[in-house]
Design an enzyme around this catalytic site. Structure first.
Site, short mmCIF file in Angstrom:
data_model
loop_
_atom_site.label_atom_id
_atom_site.label_comp_id
_atom_site.label_asym_id
_atom_site.label_seq_id
_atom_site.Cartn_x
_atom_site.Cartn_y
_atom_site.Cartn_z
N TYR A 1 0.84 -1.17 0.15
CA TYR A 1 0.10 0.03 0.01
C TYR A 1 0.76 1.26 0.08
O TYR A 1 0.56 1.99 -0.73
CB TYR A 1 -1.00 -0.06 1.23
N LYS B 1 1.26 4.18 -2.86
CA LYS B 1 1.07 5.46 -2.55
C LYS B 1 2.00 6.65 -2.90
O LYS B 1 1.91 7.59 -3.33
CB LYS B 1 0.49 5.85 -1.14
#
Length: 242
Positions: A150, A154
């Site tokens: 994740y 990002k």
């Protein structure tokens, strides 16, 4: 007469729905793209009252995303503000993160931005106007255990946004990313840390709300932010300051 058309991906709930609400309240027409076959009651209300529409699609699939965007452009003619907000997370240790985890997260969080933005950016560049806002995360600057895929995705969103700003800037199209901190949404409910863990790290003494992010997104879309592009704007209550 609506001022603009704003398209929000992942707008059925959470931060995306808060963005949809904010832009609608300010008089913009709101179009929502979301994986859910049917809009939530609130998403349906926002799109109907603002004169917009809801399109079900999987942004991770190029053909599906392009089909939904094409329908939106055919219906409304132009997207003034694109909010790439759709995103997913899975809590896994680095060693337990599977190939399927990596593919799923990057396909939505990064590839999804490509799939939705390319057809819209072309029309923005031709018209020499438009704003693109990509939802990144505090995790893209300050990684956390159990979020390797994740946070990496990002970080990619932040860098991708900078490239967009460089390439689209000469056409008067601005691109910025938003880096929310711990925002109370359904996604944050699955986090392994309790609220108190994050509250101790937050100078403002509270966790974020979806509308905290939506208000910043709206500002970045306006003329008042006309000289801002390529920025990764923190909305973290001071949890990080860079």
């Amino acid at each position: 007469m609506k001022k603009r058309t704003a398209l929000v991906t992942g707008g059925n709930r959470g931060i995306g729905l808060a963005m949809a609400n904010k832009f609608a309240k300010e008089g913009d027409r709101v179009v929502i793209l979301d994986l859910s076959a049917e809009p939530s009651e609130e998403a349906s209300r926002v799109t109907e009252e603002s004169g917009g529409a809801y399109f079900a699609c999987d942004v991770a699939k190029q053909a599906d995303a392009e089909r939904a965007v094409r329908e939106a452009l055919e219906t409304f003619g132009f997207v003034d503000v694109l909010l790439n907000n759709a995103g997913i997370s899975r809590w896994r240790s680095f060693l337990d993160t599977t190939e399927e985890d990596i593919d799923a997260i990057f396909n939505v969080n990064v590839k999804g931005i490509y799939n939705v933005t390319r057809p819209i950016a072309g029309s923005m560049m031709a018209a020499k106007k438009g704003v693109i806002l990509n939802t990144a995360s505090m995790g893209g600057k300050w990684g956390q255990p159990l979020e390797s895929a994740y946070c990496a995705s990002k970080a990619a969103v932040i860098e991708l946004t900078k490239i967009m700003a460089m390439e689209f800037g000469p056409y008067n199209v601005r691109a910025n990313s938003l880096c929310p901190g711990i925002i109370k949404t359904n996604m944050s409910h699955d986090a392994p840390h309790a609220d108190d863990f994050w509250l101790e790290k937050t100078p403002l003494g509270r966790l974020g709300r979806p509308d905290d992010v939506a208000d910043v997104a709206y500002f970045l879309s306006t003329h008042e932010a006309r000289y801002m592009t390529g920025q990764a704007v923190n909305v973290t209550g001071g949890m990080i300051m860079y």
